[in-house]
Design a protein around this motif. Sequence first.
Motif, PDB file in Angstrom:
ATOM      1  N   LYS A   1       0.930  -1.394   0.045  1.00 22.35           N
ATOM      2  CA  LYS A   1      -0.226  -0.097   0.058  1.00 22.35           C
ATOM      3  C   LYS A   1       0.909   1.441   0.023  1.00 22.35           C
ATOM      4  O   LYS A   1       2.016   1.553   0.467  1.00 22.35           O
ATOM      5  CB  LYS A   1      -1.051   0.202   1.119  1.00 22.35           C
ATOM      6  CG  LYS A   1      -0.377   0.134   2.433  1.00 22.35           C
ATOM      7  CD  LYS A   1      -1.416  -0.004   3.526  1.00 22.35           C
ATOM      8  CE  LYS A   1      -0.982   0.470   4.793  1.00 22.35           C
ATOM      9  NZ  LYS A   1      -1.976   0.529   6.096  1.00 22.35           N
ATOM     10  N   PRO A   2       0.337   2.405  -0.339  1.00 20.33           N
ATOM     11  CA  PRO A   2       1.131   3.724  -0.663  1.00 20.33           C
ATOM     12  C   PRO A   2       1.338   4.284   0.722  1.00 20.33           C
ATOM     13  O   PRO A   2       0.496   3.963   1.891  1.00 20.33           O
ATOM     14  CB  PRO A   2       0.366   4.663  -1.175  1.00 20.33           C
ATOM     15  CG  PRO A   2      -1.086   3.954  -1.419  1.00 20.33           C
ATOM     16  CD  PRO A   2      -0.875   2.514  -1.132  1.00 20.33           C
ATOM     17  N   SER A   3       2.508   4.795   0.872  1.00 21.53           N
ATOM     18  CA  SER A   3       2.783   5.595   2.220  1.00 21.53           C
ATOM     19  C   SER A   3       2.072   6.763   2.185  1.00 21.53           C
ATOM     20  O   SER A   3       1.110   7.093   1.497  1.00 21.53           O
ATOM     21  CB  SER A   3       4.419   5.751   2.075  1.00 21.53           C
ATOM     22  OG  SER A   3       4.545   6.975   1.145  1.00 21.53           O
ATOM     23  N   LYS A   4       2.165   7.361   3.465  1.00 18.98           N
ATOM     24  CA  LYS A   4       1.379   8.856   3.575  1.00 18.98           C
ATOM     25  C   LYS A   4       1.964   9.809   2.643  1.00 18.98           C
ATOM     26  O   LYS A   4       0.952  10.504   2.233  1.00 18.98           O
ATOM     27  CB  LYS A   4       1.841   9.117   5.276  1.00 18.98           C
ATOM     28  CG  LYS A   4       0.819  10.207   5.599  1.00 18.98           C
ATOM     29  CD  LYS A   4       1.037  10.721   6.795  1.00 18.98           C
ATOM     30  CE  LYS A   4       0.097  11.587   7.479  1.00 18.98           C
ATOM     31  NZ  LYS A   4       0.234  11.964   8.914  1.00 18.98           N
TER      32      LYS A   4
END
Length: 126
Positions: free
Chosen positions: A110-113
């Motif tokens: 999943k993408p980071s912040k």
Amino acid sequence: MTGVRMDKWLWAARFFKTRALASKACELGRILSNGQTSKAARDVKVGDMLQITNDSGDFQVEVLLLSEMRGPAAVAQTLYRETDESRALRQKVAEERKSMPHFEAMRDGKPSKRDRRELSRFRGRT
């Protein structure tokens, strides 16, 4: 010296990093000598026209000098003369490559912040 092996000359002229890569290119038909495919053991003579395809692009060169030894790049450039058409075509291809957008490979998971913020900015949501 009247002739030098094709793979040795390509290596000495710094078109390929190793002689093995030069001979492999000959096997794959990426080297044309006077319009015909060339084997690694074929002799290169002064005045031959070579068409060389490698990672850097397509080169069309005339053989000016012969050498079996790999030297500095400045010396290697004196062994051949690239045709004007070949030089212009390579510059055109390089400009096209620069103008194309560059995409990074997608990361796994999943993408980071930070990635989520960039995606939101890209989509126009702030």
